[in-house]
Each structure stands twice: as C-alpha cells, then as structure tokens.
Write a protein that holds these residues in place. Structure first.
Motif, PDB file in Angstrom:
ATOM      1  N   THR A 352       0.893  -1.095  -0.115  1.00 58.63           N
ATOM      2  CA  THR A 352      -0.028  -0.085   0.087  1.00 58.63           C
ATOM      3  C   THR A 352       0.977   1.103  -0.152  1.00 58.63           C
ATOM      4  O   THR A 352       0.919   1.872   0.930  1.00 58.63           O
ATOM      5  CB  THR A 352      -0.868   0.142   1.318  1.00 58.63           C
ATOM      6  OG1 THR A 352      -0.019  -0.199   2.373  1.00 58.63           O
ATOM      7  CG2 THR A 352      -1.995  -1.149   1.298  1.00 58.63           C
ATOM      8  N   PRO A 353       1.579   1.553  -1.075  1.00 59.90           N
ATOM      9  CA  PRO A 353       2.279   2.725  -1.237  1.00 59.90           C
ATOM     10  C   PRO A 353       1.362   3.901  -1.357  1.00 59.90           C
ATOM     11  O   PRO A 353       0.353   3.612  -1.545  1.00 59.90           O
ATOM     12  CB  PRO A 353       3.137   2.573  -2.552  1.00 59.90           C
ATOM     13  CG  PRO A 353       2.364   1.702  -3.254  1.00 59.90           C
ATOM     14  CD  PRO A 353       1.762   0.864  -2.282  1.00 59.90           C
ATOM     15  N   GLY A 354       1.843   5.075  -0.840  1.00 59.55           N
ATOM     16  CA  GLY A 354       0.935   6.248  -0.896  1.00 59.55           C
ATOM     17  C   GLY A 354       1.153   7.188   0.189  1.00 59.55           C
ATOM     18  O   GLY A 354       2.229   7.001   0.806  1.00 59.55           O
ATOM     19  N   GLU A 355       0.488   8.367   0.334  1.00 57.29           N
ATOM     20  CA  GLU A 355       0.826   9.327   1.322  1.00 57.29           C
ATOM     21  C   GLU A 355       0.067   8.918   2.660  1.00 57.29           C
ATOM     22  O   GLU A 355      -0.872   8.645   2.777  1.00 57.29           O
ATOM     23  CB  GLU A 355      -0.094  10.757   0.698  1.00 57.29           C
ATOM     24  CG  GLU A 355       0.297  11.852   1.656  1.00 57.29           C
ATOM     25  CD  GLU A 355      -0.355  13.090   1.198  1.00 57.29           C
ATOM     26  OE1 GLU A 355      -0.771  13.241   0.303  1.00 57.29           O
ATOM     27  OE2 GLU A 355      -0.316  13.906   2.059  1.00 57.29           O
TER      28      GLU A 355
ATOM     29  N   THR B   7      -4.722   1.191 -18.158  1.00 51.13           N
ATOM     30  CA  THR B   7      -3.978   2.015 -17.384  1.00 51.13           C
ATOM     31  C   THR B   7      -3.375   1.398 -16.110  1.00 51.13           C
ATOM     32  O   THR B   7      -4.042   0.162 -16.095  1.00 51.13           O
ATOM     33  CB  THR B   7      -4.947   3.117 -16.784  1.00 51.13           C
ATOM     34  OG1 THR B   7      -6.038   2.390 -16.356  1.00 51.13           O
ATOM     35  CG2 THR B   7      -5.537   4.113 -17.966  1.00 51.13           C
ATOM     36  N   ALA B   8      -2.477   2.058 -15.411  1.00 55.42           N
ATOM     37  CA  ALA B   8      -1.805   1.158 -14.362  1.00 55.42           C
ATOM     38  C   ALA B   8      -2.865   1.248 -13.052  1.00 55.42           C
ATOM     39  O   ALA B   8      -3.202   2.392 -12.753  1.00 55.42           O
ATOM     40  CB  ALA B   8      -0.638   1.912 -13.999  1.00 55.42           C
ATOM     41  N   ARG B   9      -3.156   0.272 -12.357  1.00 57.32           N
ATOM     42  CA  ARG B   9      -3.859  -0.059 -11.465  1.00 57.32           C
ATOM     43  C   ARG B   9      -3.198   0.305 -10.003  1.00 57.32           C
ATOM     44  O   ARG B   9      -3.432   0.380  -8.876  1.00 57.32           O
ATOM     45  CB  ARG B   9      -4.528  -1.494 -11.144  1.00 57.32           C
ATOM     46  CG  ARG B   9      -5.420  -1.584 -12.351  1.00 57.32           C
ATOM     47  CD  ARG B   9      -6.918  -1.178 -12.177  1.00 57.32           C
ATOM     48  NE  ARG B   9      -7.552  -1.207 -13.072  1.00 57.32           N
ATOM     49  CZ  ARG B   9      -8.570  -2.436 -13.590  1.00 57.32           C
ATOM     50  NH1 ARG B   9      -8.451  -3.461 -12.285  1.00 57.32           N
ATOM     51  NH2 ARG B   9      -9.119  -2.574 -14.428  1.00 57.32           N
ATOM     52  N   THR B  10      -1.719   0.353  -9.998  1.00 57.94           N
ATOM     53  CA  THR B  10      -0.859   0.604  -8.946  1.00 57.94           C
ATOM     54  C   THR B  10       0.458   1.482  -9.520  1.00 57.94           C
ATOM     55  O   THR B  10       0.602   1.125 -10.550  1.00 57.94           O
ATOM     56  CB  THR B  10      -0.491  -0.823  -8.329  1.00 57.94           C
ATOM     57  OG1 THR B  10       0.405  -0.664  -7.156  1.00 57.94           O
ATOM     58  CG2 THR B  10       0.102  -1.856  -9.397  1.00 57.94           C
ATOM     59  N   PRO B  11       0.843   1.966  -8.530  1.00 60.42           N
ATOM     60  CA  PRO B  11       1.938   2.742  -8.750  1.00 60.42           C
ATOM     61  C   PRO B  11       3.193   1.707  -8.896  1.00 60.42           C
ATOM     62  O   PRO B  11       3.197   0.559  -8.038  1.00 60.42           O
ATOM     63  CB  PRO B  11       2.472   3.761  -7.926  1.00 60.42           C
ATOM     64  CG  PRO B  11       1.557   3.380  -6.711  1.00 60.42           C
ATOM     65  CD  PRO B  11       0.440   2.371  -7.189  1.00 60.42           C
ATOM     66  N   LEU B  40       3.891  -6.209 -16.342  1.00 57.06           N
ATOM     67  CA  LEU B  40       4.123  -6.336 -14.842  1.00 57.06           C
ATOM     68  C   LEU B  40       4.365  -5.090 -14.228  1.00 57.06           C
ATOM     69  O   LEU B  40       5.008  -4.436 -15.007  1.00 57.06           O
ATOM     70  CB  LEU B  40       5.036  -7.406 -14.556  1.00 57.06           C
ATOM     71  CG  LEU B  40       5.176  -8.803 -14.753  1.00 57.06           C
ATOM     72  CD1 LEU B  40       6.602  -9.349 -14.395  1.00 57.06           C
ATOM     73  CD2 LEU B  40       4.017  -9.727 -14.109  1.00 57.06           C
ATOM     74  N   ILE B  41       3.899  -4.991 -13.185  1.00 60.49           N
ATOM     75  CA  ILE B  41       4.139  -3.826 -12.260  1.00 60.49           C
ATOM     76  C   ILE B  41       4.792  -4.384 -11.051  1.00 60.49           C
ATOM     77  O   ILE B  41       4.208  -5.009 -10.043  1.00 60.49           O
ATOM     78  CB  ILE B  41       3.051  -2.849 -11.984  1.00 60.49           C
ATOM     79  CG1 ILE B  41       2.432  -2.297 -13.446  1.00 60.49           C
ATOM     80  CG2 ILE B  41       3.387  -1.735 -11.125  1.00 60.49           C
ATOM     81  CD1 ILE B  41       1.422  -1.169 -13.225  1.00 60.49           C
ATOM     82  N   GLU B  42       6.028  -3.844 -10.912  1.00 57.58           N
ATOM     83  CA  GLU B  42       6.437  -4.084  -9.483  1.00 57.58           C
ATOM     84  C   GLU B  42       6.278  -2.966  -8.553  1.00 57.58           C
ATOM     85  O   GLU B  42       6.443  -1.769  -8.669  1.00 57.58           O
ATOM     86  CB  GLU B  42       8.210  -4.239  -9.943  1.00 57.58           C
ATOM     87  CG  GLU B  42       8.937  -4.657  -8.462  1.00 57.58           C
ATOM     88  CD  GLU B  42      10.413  -4.413  -8.730  1.00 57.58           C
ATOM     89  OE1 GLU B  42      10.900  -4.134  -9.886  1.00 57.58           O
ATOM     90  OE2 GLU B  42      11.085  -4.870  -7.780  1.00 57.58           O
ATOM     91  N   VAL B  43       5.694  -3.517  -7.529  1.00 56.34           N
ATOM     92  CA  VAL B  43       5.306  -2.624  -6.467  1.00 56.34           C
ATOM     93  C   VAL B  43       6.022  -3.012  -5.066  1.00 56.34           C
ATOM     94  O   VAL B  43       5.437  -4.161  -4.521  1.00 56.34           O
ATOM     95  CB  VAL B  43       3.810  -2.166  -6.445  1.00 56.34           C
ATOM     96  CG1 VAL B  43       3.075  -3.434  -6.395  1.00 56.34           C
ATOM     97  CG2 VAL B  43       3.634  -1.359  -5.163  1.00 56.34           C
ATOM     98  N   ASP B  67       9.914   1.585 -17.162  1.00 56.02           N
ATOM     99  CA  ASP B  67       9.473   2.955 -16.780  1.00 56.02           C
ATOM    100  C   ASP B  67       8.569   3.010 -15.440  1.00 56.02           C
ATOM    101  O   ASP B  67       8.122   1.982 -15.062  1.00 56.02           O
ATOM    102  CB  ASP B  67       8.577   3.340 -17.708  1.00 56.02           C
ATOM    103  CG  ASP B  67       9.112   4.238 -18.830  1.00 56.02           C
ATOM    104  OD1 ASP B  67      10.514   4.461 -18.857  1.00 56.02           O
ATOM    105  OD2 ASP B  67       8.489   4.765 -19.910  1.00 56.02           O
ATOM    106  N   GLU B  68       8.944   3.991 -14.573  1.00 59.16           N
ATOM    107  CA  GLU B  68       8.183   4.298 -13.334  1.00 59.16           C
ATOM    108  C   GLU B  68       6.738   4.774 -13.841  1.00 59.16           C
ATOM    109  O   GLU B  68       6.583   5.820 -14.787  1.00 59.16           O
ATOM    110  CB  GLU B  68       8.916   5.381 -12.668  1.00 59.16           C
ATOM    111  CG  GLU B  68      10.000   4.954 -11.983  1.00 59.16           C
ATOM    112  CD  GLU B  68      11.111   5.944 -11.533  1.00 59.16           C
ATOM    113  OE1 GLU B  68      10.632   7.270 -11.468  1.00 59.16           O
ATOM    114  OE2 GLU B  68      12.359   5.690 -11.466  1.00 59.16           O
ATOM    115  N   VAL B  69       6.003   4.199 -13.340  1.00 65.97           N
ATOM    116  CA  VAL B  69       4.245   4.645 -13.576  1.00 65.97           C
ATOM    117  C   VAL B  69       3.487   4.817 -12.224  1.00 65.97           C
ATOM    118  O   VAL B  69       4.010   4.658 -11.121  1.00 65.97           O
ATOM    119  CB  VAL B  69       3.543   3.602 -14.287  1.00 65.97           C
ATOM    120  CG1 VAL B  69       4.220   3.123 -15.452  1.00 65.97           C
ATOM    121  CG2 VAL B  69       3.701   2.056 -13.589  1.00 65.97           C
ATOM    122  N   THR B  70       2.393   5.719 -12.456  1.00 62.73           N
ATOM    123  CA  THR B  70       1.786   6.038 -11.487  1.00 62.73           C
ATOM    124  C   THR B  70       0.402   5.552 -11.670  1.00 62.73           C
ATOM    125  O   THR B  70       0.007   4.987 -12.884  1.00 62.73           O
ATOM    126  CB  THR B  70       1.533   7.671 -11.267  1.00 62.73           C
ATOM    127  OG1 THR B  70       1.101   8.175 -12.688  1.00 62.73           O
ATOM    128  CG2 THR B  70       2.810   8.454 -11.020  1.00 62.73           C
TER     129      THR B  70
END
Lengths: 447, 80
Positions: A352-355, B7-11, B40-43, B67-70
């Motif tokens: 849960t990254p975020g502010e 779209t990205a569901r997670t940063p 894949l998105i690495e979080v 790339d870094e995504v938000t």
C-alpha cells in the motif's frame, strides 16, 4: 577515530539509524538518494547527500558504480551498507576496499562464503556447529531423489545462491521432488544467476532463533544473546523478540557458543547474525544461514543489552578492538519489535504505497520507533514495504507485552493501511502470549 | 474502429517482459484478448500482472520497459 566521513549506502529507517550513530560518534555522514527520495528523512538528517539515480532500486541503491562514485565525490573514507540492497554483495564490498575505502562489514571473501549456502554449511561443520541434514549441490533430479532417500521426506529444495527466504520449495515425495527440482533450478538461474540447488530436511514445527555476534578481526568475538524471529509470513519476519521465550538455559548457552565458534571459524569481522532452527521438543538446533550485515531487528538486542550495535560496527571497522568482553554483556528484561509494513492485512497483505496523511507515533517509557516516515510523506512504491519498526522493552515478558499493546494502541497512521492491526491481534493471541509460536504459526493466522 | 487505453492500477515500475531475457508479453501490433497479461508492475518488491481489460490490437505504447508509472497512467492503447 581514523575514519571521518561515512557514506550511508541505503535509505529509509536504517539509513537514518546509521546517520544517527555517525553523529553520536562525531563522524560526518553522507546520504545517497534516488529521485523518489530527494526529500526523504535520511537525506535531510545527513550532513551531505548525493543523488545517485532514478527511483527504481536497480537504477539507484543497487547501482554499485553510482554508489561508489558518490563515495569518491563526497570525500567519504568509509561505506556503511545497512541491510538489503548492496549489503551482502561481495563484489561491492571488494570494490569499496579496492577503492581504498573502509567497508563497514566483514571482508568480501567472508560475505562470499557465508552467502553461498553450501559453503556456509561447510564452515558450520568445520566449527562443529550442527547443520540441518541435507545434501551437496545436486546435478539433476535423479541425484535429488537419491539424496532425499538418505535425508528423509519432507525436504526443502533450496537455491545455493538464494536468501531472505527466497528460492525455497518443499517436496514430500519422489514425484513431487522431481518436478520441484526442475522448477527450482530454472527459478534460481533467473533470480540468483546460478541454478545450483541442494536439499535440506524440513523440520516439522521449529522455532527460528538467531544469535547476534560482533567480532573485531583481532581475536575478539562476542555474542549478544539471541532473538526469536519465529513469527514470519511467507518467510519474512514480522515480529521479533529478545531473549527467546521459553528457551532452556543450557540450549541458549550452546546456541550462543555455536554462533561464536562459527564466527571465529570464518574469520568474521563486524556485526553478524547466525540463524538457527530449533526443535523445541528435543532442544536440537541446526545452523541455517549467517547474515553478514546489521539486521533489521537489531533494536531488540540493543534494548536488552544496552549496546549500540551500529556504533560498534563503525568502531570495529575503524580498527578498534572490541571495547567489551563477553562477561560485560548482559541480557536484561524483554524486548519486542513490530515491523510496520505498508501492506493491507485485510487484503492479503497487498502493498500500500501512498501518502501518510496523518501520523501519531507512540512514546513514553520503554518505547523506541525507528522510522524515516513523517506525516505528509509519500511512501514510494519502489522499495521494501517496511516503513517503521516499533520496539518496546519491559523488565519481564508480561510487562513487555503490556507495553507493546499500549504502544500499538497509541500508534496511528492515516492515508494507507499498515500491519499495525495485525500486531494488535498477535499480542492478544494465546499462543503468542505464551511464546510457544513456531515458524508455521503466522501462515495459519486469520485476520 | 475505436480505441481503448489500459491504465496502471498501482504505482511502481512497469515491465513488458516476464523476465529480463524473455520475449515481451505482447509485441507491437499484436492481438490481445481480454484477460491476457500485457505486462508486470513491480510494487514494493512484489510483481502484479497487468491484464488486458478488453480485446483488441496494440496500436501504441505510452511507456517503455522499466518506466516508473503512477496510478491511472496510460500504459498502452488498443484498437478495438
């Protein structure tokens, strides 16, 4: 001290911890930071800071060249790697030494030997320290099946170059083992750059007990007693405790002596952790691995011994002999550490990254919080989910548990879910309160 | 023909491949079906698959591998 400037090759709470130790020792500290960490606490608190790359870890904190360049450009004469990132990369330790800088850790060849599971087992055997019954590196599935016949099922297939609980798979039969070995070799090759795997007997319900050691490389090796880190989820530690509850005094002494013998055998220098699995029924313990760096959970040891382990690391790296003998180190009271992760315990522990919109930290007697997060900070998605460690001390276990409950009740984080509610639940669980939890306990724990 | 953006569901960090040496999940101009993994998105050291939420043909990538995504950022456009 002969060193004067320490490059802190890490981020987050451990970077801040090292910066604080430097300040207290009169050393200048230099932080490194990625794009995402430009405003981070470890950067703000250090004397100086060097930008080393983009946000993703592989382009910043894992970029050995960039970190070394920062050390050179900032005039650092020592490098402290913290934990994770480059801390157990022998080639980085070697490059630091080759650049004429002091490496705050054991020599590269020690990291190399203890980082290779098979070599580490050989070191343990040489020191007379029991290891989990297991095999040498395996050539193929047939060799694995033959080895398992000697060891007995269930077994664990482990990557020789793995670590941090990664690269480990169970197998309970010949058929399953054949399949798992193929998978494990493929995974190990891509994850660790080596497809070497070996077998170990899987112990039914062991405790994870680890012993903190510190060595000065001049003949001085001491232990700082043990920690019980049996509360793990997916092989990641969640809650740690010192001393280990319910541990037989004779077994405790034998484990601590074994850790010291092992550190001597390998020529250890600095702070390290020797990890064991303990069969609580028989009192048998087995070496599993040595972590050649400061450990996340070092605060519980500091709370029960009164030592500053990071300061000791820096002093020993500077060439000082250990300032204390084994008899000078006492274990007093009980300490617990709760890892506060940016994960949602109600949603399968998804990150849960975020502010963090609001934050209230616990305080008062016997409470220590190690964190680099403040209200208004954004926890980036690029790094580990552990964002704080709450540690409490009490004169006895009941008092430590009560203090833990009190501190967790005070702890308020808004904006993101964290694992704080998990810890509150754990301290009300009869098994945890009794201290009889083994390493399988948390996997079956329902939120 | 209309278009749709995934779209990205997670940063995190976006990857077009399952591992550094592997082929991309989806090549340029490739046809994808709803539910296919497109990246894949690495979080926080975990990897989450990015699934196509419709069926179509890749017409444009808005992000590069690594790339870094938000959250909510456009990743790829499909002709549907």
């Amino acid at each position: 001290m002969s060193i004067s400037t320490v490059l802190v090759a890490n981020r987050g709470e451990i970077a801040l911890r090292i910066v604080r130790a430097c300040r207290e020792l009169g050393l200048r500290s230099v932080a490194v930071y990625s794009d995402a960490d430009a405003e981070a606490a470890h950067v703000r608190h250090a004397d100086d800071a060097v930008h080393i790359g983009k946000s993703s870890a592989s382009k910043s904190y894992l970029d050995a060249e960039a970190v070394l360049a920062a050390a050179r450009s900032s005039g650092a004469d020592a490098v402290h790697p913290g934990y994770g990132f480059l801390s157990e990369r022998a080639s980085f330790a070697r490059a630091v030494a080759d650049a004429g800088l002091v490496w705050v850790g054991p020599p590269a060849d020690v990291i190399e030997r203890m980082g290779d599971k098979a070599a580490a087992r050989a070191v343990a055997a040489g020191a007379g320290v029991p290891v989990v019954p297991g095999s040498d590196e395996l050539a193929d599935s047939d060799a694995a099946v033959a080895a398992a016949a000697e060891i007995g099922y269930p077994v664990l297939v482990k990557a020789a170059a793995g670590g941090g609980g990664r690269g480990i798979r169970p197998a309970a039969s010949d058929e399953e083992l054949r399949r798992v070995v193929v998978e494990a070799r493929r995974e190990a090759a891509s994850a660790f750059g080596s497809d070497a795997v070996y077998l170990e007997r899987a112990l039914p319900r062991p405790k994870h007990i680890e012993v903190q050691v510190v060595a000065d490389g001049q003949g001085g090796v001491v232990h700082c007693f043990e920690r019980d880190c049996s509360l793990q989820r997916r092989r990641q530690k969640v809650l740690e405790e010192a001393p280990a509850p319910g541990l037989d005094e004779g077994v405790r002494r034998a484990m601590c002596d074994a850790a010291v013998a092992l550190a001597r055998e390998v020529g250890y220098v600095g702070a390290g952790t020797v990890e064991f699995l303990l069969d609580t029924d028989s009192g048998e313990f087995f070496f599993i691995e040595m972590n050649t760096r400061i450990q996340v959970e070092h605060p519980v040891t500091e709370l029960v011994t009164g030592l500053d382990l990071v300061a000791l690391q820096l002093r020993v790296a500077d060439g000082e002999p250990l300032p204390l003998a084994q008899d000078d180190i006492e274990c007093r009271g009980v300490a617990l550490e709760f890892r506060v992760n940016a994960e949602d315990p109600d949603d399968d522990f998804l990150p849960t990254p975020g502010e963090v919109t609001a934050l209230e930290l616990p305080g008062g007697p016997g409470v220590r919080v190690d964190t680099a997060i403040a209200a208004g900070d954004v926890i980036p998605p690029f790094y580990d989910s552990m964002v704080a460690k709450l540690a409490v001390w009490g004169p006895d276990r009941a008092a430590a548990l009560a203090r833990g409950r009190r501190a967790l009740a005070e702890y308020r984080v808004e904006g993101i879910p964290t694992t704080i509610p998990l810890h509150r639940r754990l301290l009300d669980d009869p098994t945890v309160v009794a201290g009889t939890h083994d390493i399988t306990f948390l996997e079956g724990f329902a939120m | 023909m209309s278009s749709h953006r995934i779209t990205a569901r997670t940063p995190g960090v976006f990857y077009r491949r399952p591992s550094p040496d592997a082929e991309p999940y989806v090549g340029d101009g490739a046809a994808v079906s709803e539910g296919d993994t497109i990246g894949l998105i690495e979080v926080m050291k975990t990897y989450r698959e990015v699934k196509a939420d419709t069926t179509g043909t890749v017409s444009q990538w808005f992000v590069e591998n690594e790339d870094e995504v938000t959250i909510g950022q456009d990743l790829v456009e499909l002709d549907t």
